[in-house]
Design an enzyme around this catalytic site. Structure first.
Site, PDB file in Angstrom:
ATOM      1  N   HIS A   1     -18.200  11.428  13.974  1.00 24.44           N
ATOM      2  CA  HIS A   1     -19.193  10.366  14.015  1.00 24.44           C
ATOM      3  C   HIS A   1     -19.106   9.689  12.500  1.00 24.44           C
ATOM      4  O   HIS A   1     -19.902   9.647  11.767  1.00 24.44           O
ATOM      5  CB  HIS A   1     -20.672  10.794  14.167  1.00 24.44           C
ATOM      6  CG  HIS A   1     -21.375  12.011  13.587  1.00 24.44           C
ATOM      7  ND1 HIS A   1     -21.107  12.367  12.501  1.00 24.44           N
ATOM      8  CD2 HIS A   1     -22.000  12.948  14.136  1.00 24.44           C
ATOM      9  CE1 HIS A   1     -21.684  13.485  12.266  1.00 24.44           C
ATOM     10  NE2 HIS A   1     -22.288  14.094  13.176  1.00 24.44           N
TER      11      HIS A   1
ATOM     12  N   ASP B   1     -23.089  11.576  21.043  1.00 16.96           N
ATOM     13  CA  ASP B   1     -23.675  12.666  20.301  1.00 16.96           C
ATOM     14  C   ASP B   1     -25.195  12.602  20.861  1.00 16.96           C
ATOM     15  O   ASP B   1     -26.239  12.727  20.097  1.00 16.96           O
ATOM     16  CB  ASP B   1     -23.846  12.030  18.924  1.00 16.96           C
ATOM     17  CG  ASP B   1     -24.266  13.104  17.853  1.00 16.96           C
ATOM     18  OD1 ASP B   1     -24.303  14.388  18.320  1.00 16.96           O
ATOM     19  OD2 ASP B   1     -24.466  12.853  16.721  1.00 16.96           O
TER      20      ASP B   1
END
EC number: 3.5.1.25
Length: 391
Positions: free
Chosen positions: A218, A276
């Site tokens: 991320h 996510d």
């Protein structure tokens, strides 16, 4: 039995465009892609009436959805997560295990193996992503600090043996003791290494990349950001040509301009769109869990009680729409971020990631607004279950 998908525009990865083609599936594999003028002599015919026929999406970083958290999931729960994902466009996923106790981590691994041996009507759970426990305390995000530790190859080997080789991906922090030196051994276990949750300096991050780290978890989130005098981990991953950058394209984790900047730096072949997502994906605002953490979701934004963002409520289908919106590019241009790029990163491109003869029949049918109208996983059409809370 053969099934023909006809009347559609099939996505051709090498050309980055849709072409009017017929596609044949048999025994879970794509057996033929041909001109619509070629006669069909046998098999079932499914006419998609001008819609797009594209590869199924691959999500390599997700903690759950539809009310189920990976860290607490049973075999049956994983099937329910996988069914929800399939309706949203994901045909292949890695379940992300948030840093947890050894006992709980091994319990989840056991449930994954049970699920892989017996499941139906859901996305293919290809393997496991371990997010930790070799992570920085300073940039721990939602990781329980007491369970974070230095590099421990013996522990990781135990996990990989318990998982029968199904740990495919791991996130580590470069500054954690022993990590740069451990990366070659981790790769030798068949695990792709991503760096993240990190305040590492540029030099330490570069050392990890030189030793074989292939991705950044991320990107821009839970990490030390770029400074002109101290490029840090962010500068190292954006500079390195071979490193893939995960991107959570929900408009919260990354501003649309940041998405465009990452794509400008990395190119469209080195960015991997991930969700996510947590158990709240597909459900209304409220109180949820992420591993051991309590999470509050307000207006679709998932945060810990202290305000730290904790995963997302994003789906891959929504990520596709956001990418088209944020970049101004065509669907054909951004599709690799959800298909071939993650397949290559986890070394699965020989059988998933694009529509080619001999590859798995993981296929989506999309309308003009990029909504998923049908999903095929290994050639089987996913049946919608209206009684689930996510529909």
């Amino acid at each position: 039995m053969k099934t023909w998908i006809t009347g559609g525009y099939v996505y051709r990865y090498e050309k980055r465009r849709l072409e009017r083609k017929n596609l044949c599936m048999e025994n879970g594999v794509i057996t033929k892609i041909c001109s619509p003028s070629e006669a069909i002599t046998d098999g079932e015919v499914y006419d998609v009436k001008g819609k797009a026929v594209v590869p199924g999406f691959i999500d390599i970083h997700t903690h759950g959805g539809c009310g189920f958290d990976v860290n607490a999931a049973s075999k049956e729960d994983l099937e329910k997560i996988g069914h929800f994902f399939a309706t949203q466009g994901t045909t292949t996923w890695l379940c992300s295990i948030l840093t947890d106790t050894k006992e709980q981590t091994e319990k989840v691994i056991g449930e994954v193996l049970k699920h892989k041996a017996d499941h139906e009507n859901c996305a293919d759970l290809l393997g496991i992503h371990l997010e930790g426990p070799f992570l920085s305390v300073e940039f721990k995000g939602a990781m329980p600090e007491s369970l974070l530790r230095g590099a421990d190859l013996d522990l990781l080997k135990e996990y990989q043996e318990k998982a029968e080789g199904n740990v495919r991906y791991i996130t580590v922090s470069p500054e954690v003791e022993g990590i740069p030196e451990a990366i070659p051994a981790i790769r030798d276990m068949g695990i792709t290494v991503a760096i993240g949750h990190s305040g590492a300096d540029y030099e330490t991050s570069r050392k990890c990349i030189e030793n074989g780290a292939m991705a950044c978890t991320h990107t821009c989130n839970a990490m030390k950001l770029f400074h002109q005098h101290f490029p840090a981990i962010m500068g190292a991953v954006l500079e390195a040509d071979d490193v893939y950058c995960e991107a959570i394209c929900d408009g919260r984790h990354l501003h649309p301009g940041s998405v465009r900047m990452i794509l400008k730096a990395k190119g469209y072949d080195r960015v991997v769109a991930v969700t996510d997502s947590i158990m709240a994906a597909g459900l209304p605002d409220g109180a949820y869990k992420l591993g051991v953490n309590d999470v509050i979701v307000e207006e679709g934004d998932a945060k810990l009680p202290n305000g730290v963002r904790a995963g997302s409520t994003l789906t891959t289908g929504t990520a596709l729409k956001r990418l088209v919106e944020f970049t101004g590019k065509s669907m054909e241009d951004v599709l690799p971020l959800l298909t071939m790029n993650p397949a290559r990163l986890i070394r699965a491109e020989e059988h998933i990631g694009s529509l080619e003869e001999g590859k798995d029949a993981d296929i989506l049918i999309l309308d003009d607004a990029y909504n998923i109208t049908d999903t095929f996983v290994k050639g089987k059409k996913i049946k919608k279950q209206e009684e689930t809370p996510c529909h």
